[in-house]
Design an enzyme around this catalytic site. Structure first.
Site, mmCIF file in Angstrom:
data_model
loop_
_atom_site.group_PDB
_atom_site.id
_atom_site.type_symbol
_atom_site.label_atom_id
_atom_site.label_comp_id
_atom_site.label_asym_id
_atom_site.label_seq_id
_atom_site.Cartn_x
_atom_site.Cartn_y
_atom_site.Cartn_z
ATOM 1 N N PRO A 82 -7.740 -10.015 6.403
ATOM 2 C CA PRO A 82 -6.918 -9.073 7.172
ATOM 3 C C PRO A 82 -5.426 -9.269 6.918
ATOM 4 O O PRO A 82 -5.006 -10.279 6.338
ATOM 5 C CB PRO A 82 -7.270 -9.425 8.616
ATOM 6 C CG PRO A 82 -7.469 -10.923 8.553
ATOM 7 C CD PRO A 82 -8.145 -11.183 7.220
ATOM 8 N N THR A 92 -3.275 -9.511 9.462
ATOM 9 C CA THR A 92 -2.694 -10.261 10.577
ATOM 10 C C THR A 92 -2.556 -11.751 10.277
ATOM 11 O O THR A 92 -1.587 -12.378 10.679
ATOM 12 C CB THR A 92 -3.546 -10.068 11.844
ATOM 13 O OG1 THR A 92 -4.927 -10.234 11.507
ATOM 14 C CG2 THR A 92 -3.321 -8.689 12.431
ATOM 15 N N GLY A 144 -10.583 -5.156 10.816
ATOM 16 C CA GLY A 144 -10.768 -4.136 11.847
ATOM 17 C C GLY A 144 -12.234 -3.794 12.062
ATOM 18 O O GLY A 144 -13.096 -4.114 11.241
ATOM 19 N N CYS A 174 -6.579 -13.044 17.291
ATOM 20 C CA CYS A 174 -7.425 -12.179 18.118
ATOM 21 C C CYS A 174 -7.955 -12.865 19.364
ATOM 22 O O CYS A 174 -8.438 -12.186 20.284
ATOM 23 C CB CYS A 174 -8.587 -11.632 17.301
ATOM 24 S SG CYS A 174 -9.577 -12.897 16.465
ATOM 25 N N GLU A 218 -7.245 -4.217 23.484
ATOM 26 C CA GLU A 218 -6.695 -5.284 22.640
ATOM 27 C C GLU A 218 -5.301 -4.872 22.160
ATOM 28 O O GLU A 218 -5.101 -3.753 21.686
ATOM 29 C CB GLU A 218 -7.592 -5.548 21.431
ATOM 30 C CG GLU A 218 -7.058 -6.670 20.538
ATOM 31 C CD GLU A 218 -7.884 -6.876 19.278
ATOM 32 O OE1 GLU A 218 -8.123 -8.036 18.911
ATOM 33 O OE2 GLU A 218 -8.277 -5.864 18.663
ATOM 34 N N LEU A 223 -14.101 -15.830 14.045
ATOM 35 C CA LEU A 223 -14.736 -16.161 15.317
ATOM 36 C C LEU A 223 -15.864 -15.176 15.612
ATOM 37 O O LEU A 223 -15.613 -14.004 15.915
ATOM 38 C CB LEU A 223 -13.699 -16.130 16.442
ATOM 39 C CG LEU A 223 -12.404 -16.923 16.189
ATOM 40 C CD1 LEU A 223 -11.455 -16.782 17.374
ATOM 41 C CD2 LEU A 223 -12.694 -18.390 15.911
#
Length: 492
Positions: free
Chosen positions: A117, A119, A200, A251, A342, A421
């Site tokens: 990702p 992030t 995502g 996250c 979120e 996770l």
């Protein structure tokens, strides 16, 4: 025509990368545990050496987060993960039970497709490379296009470290022409044995629908309950530390704070004291419209940005420059309730409930709406209440008295250190683990015979006879009554 050519080039690149990775993995399969561990150690050391440079690149490429915090994540993904897995047995025979005549052997899955990702681009690449090789696999990365440069540089660092350890650098590679077609081809390639998807929801769904075994993780939307027995200043500190770490891009970070109605004044006062800015109704509505796009998804313009940047983008004039987090009061849960969703940014929703039971109901409602199976945080000293919540909350990580972001990934807790996770079945994931090397191997069991058919027959007959004897040996109530009557008559 140019786009068409780009797609063809990217698909051809995938075929070449997977072919080279398969060959490198077959070579790795011949190495001992010590040799594999030496490769992983080399990657960890390289990750630490290059932590700041890669963090700076990630920030420049994406505009997300804070460089110093990204350095911490790179070190965590390199040295932190290595220290946890260095003594883990993952190659060859894992265990042997002489009494049961059973041997357990680790079998690498082969070539893994790793989706990275934007992030946490460099830290996720370092983490996935380490756990893939530790478990005897090769991995081909599909990078998020906006983070292509920093991910490619991270892979370059990893490949050099692998070569320095005497192994084939094609154990880790990266698509250089990122297209949707390339990612789709990578996930569906017949020589790709597993997909490790971080990204995502749409990407994770694509991984699970590809036909290739996948480990995917859904969105996080963890509530944080500050219960009346908590140390309020410390609880608030932990939540704000977590939500501001890398500007909320992990996250597992808290997305909302929940408290009992009579605790609100003290909690709000402490949050304001520590830098939280509570939005007035007009500001709350204005920012709420900015948090979500027209299609109901999170606006990427808020991701990893500071409060000042978000306020500027959303047109909020009254937010002080000292604000660390923005807090919006929320009274409902749903796709159209932005503060219940979120928010990978320093933005928190605030729910105020009548009592503890209502807090529990609201927490479950939030997680089932978004973030099921991911993370929940609780700040309390009441062990019985913690247990009550833990038994009912639909989260794979139930964190107590710790920052959500750092606790969830295992930095401030005893959880396995991971940047992927799992959310378990309730969250649509194949695993509820903090994903590690043991999730990336198959287990082969070598079982030696301990009985012959004749012995099984004898045991079966013995069991049947024992049951029959037991049944026939029972004394009926009628017989007992007859015996009692007889004895009574003899003594009358």
């Amino acid at each position: 025509m140019q786009l068409y050519d780009k797609d063809l080039l990217s698909m051809q690149e995938v075929r070449e990368l997977v072919g080279a990775a398969k060959k490198a993995q077959q070579e790795l399969a011949e190495k001992t545990q010590a040799e594999v561990d030496r490769i992983v150690r080399s990657i960890a050391d390289a990750g630490v050496r290059n932590a700041r440079r890669l963090a700076q690149m990630a920030h420049e490429d994406t505009g997300f987060g804070i460089v110093d915090d990204k350095v911490i994540k790179n070190v965590f993904a390199s040295r932190g993960v290595y220290e946890y897995i260095k003594d883990l047995k993952t190659i060859g025979e894992l265990e042997r039970d002489e009494e049961k005549k059973l041997r357990v052997i680790a079998v690498p899955v082969g070539v893994i497709a790793g989706l990275i990702p934007s992030t946490n681009p460099t830290s996720t690449a370092l983490f996935k490379a380490e756990i893939a090789i530790k478990s005897g696999n090769a991995i081909v990365f599909s990078p998020h296009p906006s983070a292509l440069r920093c991910i490619s540089e991270t892979v370059k660092v990893i490949r050099q470290a692998i070569a320095e350890a005497g192994a084939n650098e094609n154990l880790v590679s990266c698509i250089s022409i990122p297209t949707m077609q390339a990612t789709d081809n990578l996930m569906k390639h017949p020589d790709v044995a597993m997909i490790l998807a971080t990204g995502g929801s749409a990407m994770v769904r694509a991984a699970y629908s590809s036909g290739t075994p996948a480990i995917g993780v859904g969105p996080g939307n963890g509530p944080a309950y500050i219960e009346r027995t908590a140390d309020i200043p410390l609880a608030v500190k932990r939540i704000i530390d977590s939500k501001t770490f890398d500007n909320g891009t992990i996250c597992a970070s808290e997305q909302s704070v929940i408290c009992d109605a009579d605790m609100r004044p003290a909690i709000q006062a402490e949050m304001e004291k520590q830098g939280a800015y509570f939005l007035n109704p007009e500001e709350r509505a204005k920012l709420g419209k900015f948090i979500l796009r027209a299609n109901g998804t999170m606006n990427p313009m808020i991701v990893g940005k500071t409060c000042a940047q978000i306020a500027e983008y959303a047109g909020l004039c009254g937010v002080p420059s000292s604000a660390r987090v923005l807090v919006g009061r929320e009274t409902k849960v749903g796709a159209d309730a932005p503060y219940s969703r979120e928010k990978l940014a320093p933005i928190l929703g605030l729910f105020v409930e009548e009592n503890t039971d209502r807090v529990l109901e609201r927490s479950i409602e939030i997680l089932h709406m978004e973030g099921a199976g991911h993370t929940f945080s609780m700040h309390a000293e009441d062990e019985a209440l913690v247990r009550k919540f833990a038994l009912q909350i639909p989260a794979s990580r139930f964190l107590v008295n710790t920052p959500g972001a750092l606790g969830g990934i295992g930095a401030t807790t005893g959880l396995f250190p991971a940047l992927t996770l799992g959310c378990g079945a309730v969250g649509g994931s194949s695993s509820s683990n903090n994903i590690g090397p043991l999730d990336l191997i198959n287990i082969k069991r070598v079982a030696f015979g301990t009985k012959e058919l004749e012995e099984i027959r004898r045991e079966s007959e013995t069991a049947q006879n024992s049951t029959t004897s037991s049944c026939s040996g029972r004394i009926s109530q009628e017989l007992i009554n007859t015996i009692v009557d007889k004895i009574v008559k003899e003594f009358v």
